[in-house]
Design a protein around this motif. Structure first.
Motif, PDB file in Angstrom:
ATOM      1  N   TYR A 200      29.190  43.169  42.259  1.00 25.16           N
ATOM      2  CA  TYR A 200      28.653  44.502  42.520  1.00 25.16           C
ATOM      3  C   TYR A 200      29.643  45.564  42.021  1.00 25.16           C
ATOM      4  CZ  TYR A 200      25.152  47.167  45.139  1.00 25.16           C
ATOM      5  OH  TYR A 200      24.096  47.966  45.489  1.00 25.16           O
ATOM      6  N   THR A 201      29.138  46.732  41.678  1.00 26.56           N
ATOM      7  CA  THR A 201      30.025  47.791  41.203  1.00 26.56           C
ATOM      8  C   THR A 201      31.032  48.185  42.293  1.00 26.56           C
ATOM      9  OG1 THR A 201      30.152  50.013  40.249  1.00 26.56           O
ATOM     10  CG2 THR A 201      28.324  49.622  41.773  1.00 26.56           C
ATOM     11  N   ALA A 203      33.585  46.472  43.329  1.00 24.89           N
ATOM     12  CA  ALA A 203      34.055  45.352  44.157  1.00 24.89           C
ATOM     13  C   ALA A 203      35.511  44.993  43.881  1.00 24.89           C
ATOM     14  CB  ALA A 203      33.168  44.133  43.928  1.00 24.89           C
ATOM     15  N   GLY A 204      35.979  45.361  42.674  1.00 19.50           N
ATOM     16  CA  GLY A 204      37.374  45.067  42.329  1.00 19.50           C
ATOM     17  C   GLY A 204      37.542  44.090  41.178  1.00 19.50           C
ATOM     18  N   LYS A 205      36.570  44.034  40.275  1.00 21.04           N
ATOM     19  CA  LYS A 205      36.655  43.125  39.125  1.00 21.04           C
ATOM     20  C   LYS A 205      37.771  43.554  38.174  1.00 21.04           C
ATOM     21  CE  LYS A 205      32.379  44.134  38.210  1.00 21.04           C
ATOM     22  NZ  LYS A 205      32.142  44.925  39.422  1.00 21.04           N
ATOM     23  N   SER A 206      37.771  44.843  37.820  1.00 20.60           N
ATOM     24  CA  SER A 206      38.788  45.327  36.872  1.00 20.60           C
ATOM     25  C   SER A 206      40.176  45.256  37.495  1.00 20.60           C
ATOM     26  CB  SER A 206      38.470  46.751  36.432  1.00 20.60           C
ATOM     27  OG  SER A 206      37.184  46.785  35.852  1.00 20.60           O
ATOM     28  N   SER A 207      40.261  45.505  38.816  1.00 20.87           N
ATOM     29  CA  SER A 207      41.559  45.418  39.493  1.00 20.87           C
ATOM     30  C   SER A 207      42.085  43.990  39.437  1.00 20.87           C
ATOM     31  CB  SER A 207      41.431  45.834  40.954  1.00 20.87           C
ATOM     32  OG  SER A 207      40.823  47.090  41.047  1.00 20.87           O
ATOM     33  N   GLU A 226      38.848  52.133  38.675  1.00 13.59           N
ATOM     34  CA  GLU A 226      38.776  53.403  39.400  1.00 13.59           C
ATOM     35  C   GLU A 226      37.825  53.280  40.580  1.00 13.59           C
ATOM     36  OE1 GLU A 226      40.585  56.411  38.298  1.00 13.59           O
ATOM     37  OE2 GLU A 226      40.061  56.623  40.426  1.00 13.59           O
ATOM     38  N   ASN A 227      38.098  54.077  41.608  1.00 10.24           N
ATOM     39  CA  ASN A 227      37.207  54.067  42.768  1.00 10.24           C
ATOM     40  C   ASN A 227      35.965  54.909  42.460  1.00 10.24           C
ATOM     41  OD1 ASN A 227      36.179  53.659  45.249  1.00 10.24           O
ATOM     42  ND2 ASN A 227      37.507  55.128  46.297  1.00 10.24           N
ATOM     43  N   ALA A 231      32.622  52.021  36.782  1.00  8.00           N
ATOM     44  CA  ALA A 231      33.816  52.402  36.016  1.00  8.00           C
ATOM     45  C   ALA A 231      33.847  51.622  34.702  1.00  8.00           C
ATOM     46  CB  ALA A 231      35.068  52.117  36.839  1.00  8.00           C
ATOM     47  N   GLY A 255      29.489  46.210  36.367  1.00 14.03           N
ATOM     48  CA  GLY A 255      29.078  45.873  37.738  1.00 14.03           C
ATOM     49  C   GLY A 255      27.575  46.041  37.940  1.00 14.03           C
ATOM     50  N   LYS A 319      39.536  42.515  48.713  1.00 11.94           N
ATOM     51  CA  LYS A 319      39.899  43.650  49.580  1.00 11.94           C
ATOM     52  C   LYS A 319      40.113  43.200  51.026  1.00 11.94           C
ATOM     53  CE  LYS A 319      37.384  47.034  46.719  1.00 11.94           C
ATOM     54  NZ  LYS A 319      36.731  48.340  46.659  1.00 11.94           N
ATOM     55  N   SER A 338      43.304  39.667  48.067  1.00 11.00           N
ATOM     56  CA  SER A 338      43.357  41.079  47.710  1.00 11.00           C
ATOM     57  C   SER A 338      43.777  41.098  46.257  1.00 11.00           C
ATOM     58  CB  SER A 338      44.382  41.832  48.543  1.00 11.00           C
ATOM     59  OG  SER A 338      44.659  43.060  47.883  1.00 11.00           O
ATOM     60  N   LYS A 340      45.240  43.150  44.704  1.00 16.43           N
ATOM     61  CA  LYS A 340      46.513  43.842  44.492  1.00 16.43           C
ATOM     62  C   LYS A 340      47.706  42.931  44.772  1.00 16.43           C
ATOM     63  CE  LYS A 340      44.224  47.678  44.010  1.00 16.43           C
ATOM     64  NZ  LYS A 340      44.204  48.443  42.783  1.00 16.43           N
TER      65      LYS A 340
HETATM   66  N1  LIG Z   1      42.641  48.165  49.157  1.00 20.77           N
HETATM   67  C1  LIG Z   1      42.176  47.521  48.096  1.00 20.77           C
HETATM   68  N2  LIG Z   1      41.564  48.217  47.131  1.00 20.77           N
HETATM   69  C2  LIG Z   1      41.089  47.536  46.063  1.00 20.77           C
HETATM   70  C3  LIG Z   1      41.215  46.133  45.938  1.00 20.77           C
HETATM   71  N3  LIG Z   1      40.641  45.741  44.785  1.00 20.77           N
HETATM   72  C4  LIG Z   1      40.161  46.873  44.199  1.00 20.77           C
HETATM   73  N4  LIG Z   1      40.436  47.964  44.952  1.00 20.77           N
HETATM   74  C5  LIG Z   1      40.055  49.369  44.664  1.00 20.77           C
HETATM   75  O1  LIG Z   1      38.653  49.439  44.567  1.00 20.77           O
HETATM   76  C6  LIG Z   1      38.253  50.389  43.568  1.00 20.77           C
HETATM   77  C7  LIG Z   1      37.326  49.766  42.557  1.00 20.77           C
HETATM   78  O2  LIG Z   1      38.020  48.810  41.826  1.00 20.77           O
HETATM   79  P1  LIG Z   1      37.580  48.355  40.352  1.00 20.77           P
HETATM   80  O3  LIG Z   1      38.474  47.203  40.002  1.00 20.77           O
HETATM   81  O4  LIG Z   1      37.530  49.489  39.395  1.00 20.77           O
HETATM   82  O5  LIG Z   1      36.110  47.815  40.657  1.00 20.77           O
HETATM   83  P2  LIG Z   1      35.084  47.130  39.642  1.00 20.77           P
HETATM   84  O6  LIG Z   1      34.499  45.936  40.340  1.00 20.77           O
HETATM   85  O7  LIG Z   1      35.729  46.863  38.327  1.00 20.77           O
HETATM   86  O8  LIG Z   1      33.973  48.272  39.542  1.00 20.77           O
HETATM   87  P3  LIG Z   1      32.957  48.640  38.316  1.00 20.77           P
HETATM   88  O9  LIG Z   1      33.717  48.618  37.034  1.00 20.77           O
HETATM   89  O10 LIG Z   1      32.483  49.983  38.699  1.00 20.77           O
HETATM   90  O11 LIG Z   1      31.865  47.630  38.363  1.00 20.77           O
HETATM   91  C8  LIG Z   1      39.568  50.912  42.959  1.00 20.77           C
HETATM   92  O12 LIG Z   1      39.902  52.132  43.568  1.00 20.77           O
HETATM   93  C9  LIG Z   1      40.569  49.825  43.318  1.00 20.77           C
HETATM   94  O13 LIG Z   1      41.894  50.324  43.407  1.00 20.77           O
HETATM   95  C10 LIG Z   1      41.888  45.423  46.994  1.00 20.77           C
HETATM   96  O14 LIG Z   1      42.049  44.201  47.001  1.00 20.77           O
HETATM   97  N5  LIG Z   1      42.316  46.176  48.037  1.00 20.77           N
END
Ligand SMILES: Nc1nc2c(ncn2[C@@H]2O[C@H](COP(=O)(O)OP(=O)(O)OP(=O)(O)O)[C@@H](O)[C@H]2O)c(=O)[nH]1
Ligand SMILES: [Mg+2]
Length: 413
Positions: A200-201, A203-207, A226-227, A231, A255, A319, A338, A340
């Motif tokens: 899902y968008t 969720a933290g894939k790029s992180s 990005e939050n 993104a 996402g 997360k 997590s 991170k």
């Molecule tokens: N606290 C915390 N924040 C997280 C974690 N993983 C991701 N985030 C935050 O969640 C937000 C979204 O993270 P992205 O990695 O951009 O999410 P994504 O799944 O790539 O989202 P899209 O590209 O929109 O589909 C960012 O602000 C990250 O810093 C985690 O494990 N813990």
């Protein structure tokens, strides 16, 4: 822009509140401020105007209030072209449904050539069945001055024009995507394993991808995180080498969201090809979001729609640092992490390694004239049992996943 949000609760929807919250987030991503939310409970929607006429009158009164700064009305639903037209006519204001709201976000976010082309195609596909309304409105405004059928002809003409434009943009898109396709084919030839991050968008894939790059000391290979909703709009693929020198490629992808417009899924199909062709999917979920169970369902449905529901998948609950859940842990094959946290990524690597490169136990029959194959097996496989037969050797072996294809033809039926 300021808008009124109309939420329609059909039957009993337990997650209605969360649906509305998501709509407000989607509107926010388009820089539209929701100044008021109006909800209606219905057993089924109205064919002509989706909500009933009394409710429409109520909304009209709000809009007619001189102090109202509202310039648009947003529906938490996908409206049929005729419904959208009828509502606009009654309210005399522009109406946006969920599909076009999502298209707008993609439009704002799309920066690369590939993403732009995909969004343009999706927008045109959305527009095509809605042409009729534009000209019917024109005919009415013209007070019958236009010849009968002028609108019809225009619809045909514009329809053809749009179809041609979709065709030419699709060709252009294929060219842009050729490099990636060639790279994928080369990888497949060399049997390089591929893993894709899906979910899902937000969720933290790029992180997750970025923490992997950090551990690989490839800071320059990081992707945009990005939050915000959506993104990431294109697929980014990176090489990853494990401590035991085995390697694979990891792809970060766009996402998903509930009611993702079909035209967008179609336009993004080739970007998502990396997911369809992957050897393993990491389904990243935001476990801190109370909606993660519903979001998981949406992701699974979307994966089915693109034809990736058969690819092996690991559930990754991300997360955990925002919850009370202990991490990193692995419970019945599911990972709690997590993104991170380095140790979380290390645990994920171990799991990927075990799945992608697990040894295969099989029985092979090698004819005596193929002595070189036996030498190959002596060197690269673990031979469990040997049985010399009249025409060749029957061997029980354990062999690395990556080497299996080299002896596949000798597998004993
Ligand atoms: N606290 C915390 N924040 C997280 C974690 N993983 C991701 N985030 C935050 O969640 C937000 C979204 O993270 P992205 O990695 O951009 O999410 P994504 O799944 O790539 O989202 P899209 O590209 O929109 O589909 C960012 O602000 C990250 O810093 C985690 O494990 N813990
Ligand atoms: Mg992303």
């Amino acid at each position: 822009m300021k808008a009124i949000l109309i939420g329609v609760c059909i039957g009993k929807e337990s997650d209605f509140k969360e649906k509305i919250a998501e709509m407000i987030n989607l509107a926010d991503a388009c820089e539209i401020e929701i100044v008021q939310t109006i909800t209606q409970n219905l057993n089924s929607f109205h064919k002509r105007t989706y909500i009933n006429s009394g409710k429409l009158e109520e909304i009209k009164e709000i809009l007619e209030d001189e102090t109202s700064e509202v310039d648009t009305v947003i529906f938490d639903a996908e409206l049929a072209p005729a419904q959208l037209r009828n509502i606009e006519e009654i309210l005399e204001i522009s109406v946006i449904d969920k599909t076009s709201l999502i298209l707008r976000i993609f439009d704002i976010r799309a920066k690369t050539r590939e993403a732009r082309l995909q969004v343009e195609i999706a927008k045109l596909r959305y527009k095509l069945p809605r042409l009729r309304g534009t000209y019917e409105a024109m005919d009415k405004q013209g007070g019958g001055l236009m010849n009968k059928g002028t609108g019809e002809k225009k619809i045909d003409l514009d329809g053809r024009h749009i179809t041609n434009r979709i065709d030419s943009l699709t060709k252009e898109l294929k060219d842009v995507q050729k490099t990636r396709e060639t790279q994928r084919k080369q990888r497949q030839k060399k049997d390089v394993k591929s893993v894709a991050l899906v979910g899902y968008t937000n969720a933290g894939k790029s992180s997750t991808m970025n923490q992997v790059m950090h551990l690989q000391e490839k800071e320059d290979k990081k992707v945009f995180e990005e939050n915000m909703l959506f993104a990431t709009l294109t697929t980014n693929t990176r090489n990853v080498t494990l401590k035991n020198a085995r390697s694979f490629v990891l792809s970060d992808t766009v996402g998903f969201v509930s009611d993702l417009p079909h035209s967008l899924i179609q336009a993004f199909q080739s970007t998502l090809e990396e997911v369809v062709q992957a050897d393993l999917l990491l389904h990243i979920m935001d476990v801190s979001n109370p909606e993660h169970v519903k979001q998981r369902e949406v992701t699974l449905e979307t994966l089915k729609e693109i034809g990736a529901d058969e690819v092996p998948m690991i559930n990754v609950y991300n997360k955990c640092d925002l919850t009370d859940i202990a991490f990193p842990t692995c419970v019945e094959g599911d990972l709690y992490i997590s993104s991170k946290d380095d140790q979380s990524i290390e645990m994920m690597f171990d799991k990927i390694d075990a799945i992608l490169f697990k040894a295969i136990t099989t029985q092979v029959f090698i004819p005596y004239e193929k002595g070189s194959v036996v030498s190959f097996l002596n060197e690269h496989a673990n031979i469990i049992a040997t049985d010399y037969q009249e025409l060749g050797t029957l061997l029980d072996i354990e062999i690395d996943h990556s080497l299996f294809h080299q002896i596949e033809e000798f597998v004993h039926q």
